[in-house]
Design a protein around this motif. Structure first.
Motif, PDB file in Angstrom:
ATOM      1  N   GLU A  74       0.697 -38.934 -43.981  1.00 37.07           N
ATOM      2  CA  GLU A  74       0.347 -38.296 -42.590  1.00 37.07           C
ATOM      3  C   GLU A  74       1.842 -38.144 -41.763  1.00 37.07           C
ATOM      4  O   GLU A  74       1.939 -37.277 -41.074  1.00 37.07           O
ATOM      5  CB  GLU A  74      -0.701 -38.909 -41.646  1.00 37.07           C
ATOM      6  N   THR A  75       2.827 -38.807 -42.435  1.00 37.51           N
ATOM      7  CA  THR A  75       4.131 -38.901 -41.800  1.00 37.51           C
ATOM      8  C   THR A  75       5.082 -38.022 -42.670  1.00 37.51           C
ATOM      9  O   THR A  75       5.524 -38.324 -43.807  1.00 37.51           O
ATOM     10  CB  THR A  75       4.637 -40.523 -41.668  1.00 37.51           C
ATOM     11  N   LEU A  80      11.346 -36.775 -38.386  1.00 40.13           N
ATOM     12  CA  LEU A  80      10.397 -37.521 -38.805  1.00 40.13           C
ATOM     13  C   LEU A  80       9.265 -36.914 -37.772  1.00 40.13           C
ATOM     14  O   LEU A  80       9.575 -37.137 -36.580  1.00 40.13           O
ATOM     15  CB  LEU A  80      10.687 -38.780 -38.682  1.00 40.13           C
ATOM     16  N   THR A  81       8.156 -36.582 -38.540  1.00 43.73           N
ATOM     17  CA  THR A  81       6.983 -36.372 -37.721  1.00 43.73           C
ATOM     18  C   THR A  81       5.343 -36.548 -38.393  1.00 43.73           C
ATOM     19  O   THR A  81       5.550 -36.470 -39.373  1.00 43.73           O
ATOM     20  CB  THR A  81       7.044 -34.799 -37.177  1.00 43.73           C
ATOM     21  N   ALA A  82       4.547 -36.634 -37.614  1.00 41.35           N
ATOM     22  CA  ALA A  82       3.300 -36.692 -38.094  1.00 41.35           C
ATOM     23  C   ALA A  82       2.658 -35.205 -37.674  1.00 41.35           C
ATOM     24  O   ALA A  82       2.361 -34.979 -36.442  1.00 41.35           O
ATOM     25  CB  ALA A  82       2.400 -37.740 -37.316  1.00 41.35           C
TER      26      ALA A  82
END
Length: 118
Positions: free
Chosen positions: A25-26, A38-40
């Motif tokens: 998910e990341t 960096l993100t979900a």
């Protein structure tokens, strides 16, 4: 900015790639093996961790409640930006580009030249 727009913009830079070293998910966006975002993408609110000049990071946090010290990152050099909290898309794109540029600036000269970013 939607999650798809965020992904597309991060991948629009020279040599940018998306990897999933932590969880599926990341999304971790890198240039020359170095992280710049960096993100979900499926999380709400949508946030992204971005590298930032330390002095600018403090100014941005003071001016925008949507920008806070980087979650699980070195808080001196990273901010967490809530993308869907009212910041104009143009501003979010500028912050992403600044993060990319800071990472590229730390690369060896030959690598910077290969990326066409002297």
């Amino acid at each position: 900015m939607t999650p798809d727009e965020l992904r597309t913009f991060c991948l629009s830079f020279n040599d940018a790639v998306e990897e999933f070293p932590f969880t599926p998910e990341t999304s971790v966006f890198k240039v020359a093996g170095k992280l710049f975002a960096l993100t979900a993408l499926d999380r709400r609110p949508l946030t992204v961790n971005l590298k930032c000049d330390p002095e600018m990071a403090v100014q941005l946090r003071a001016a925008h409640p949507e920008i806070v010290p980087g979650w699980h990152m070195n808080k001196r050099h990273w901010n967490t930006v809530t993308v869907d909290a009212g910041l104009p898309d143009r501003h979010v794109r500028e912050l992403i580009e600044d993060s990319y540029d800071l990472v590229v600036a730390g690369l060896p000269r030959a690598e910077r030249l290969r990326l066409d970013r002297p």
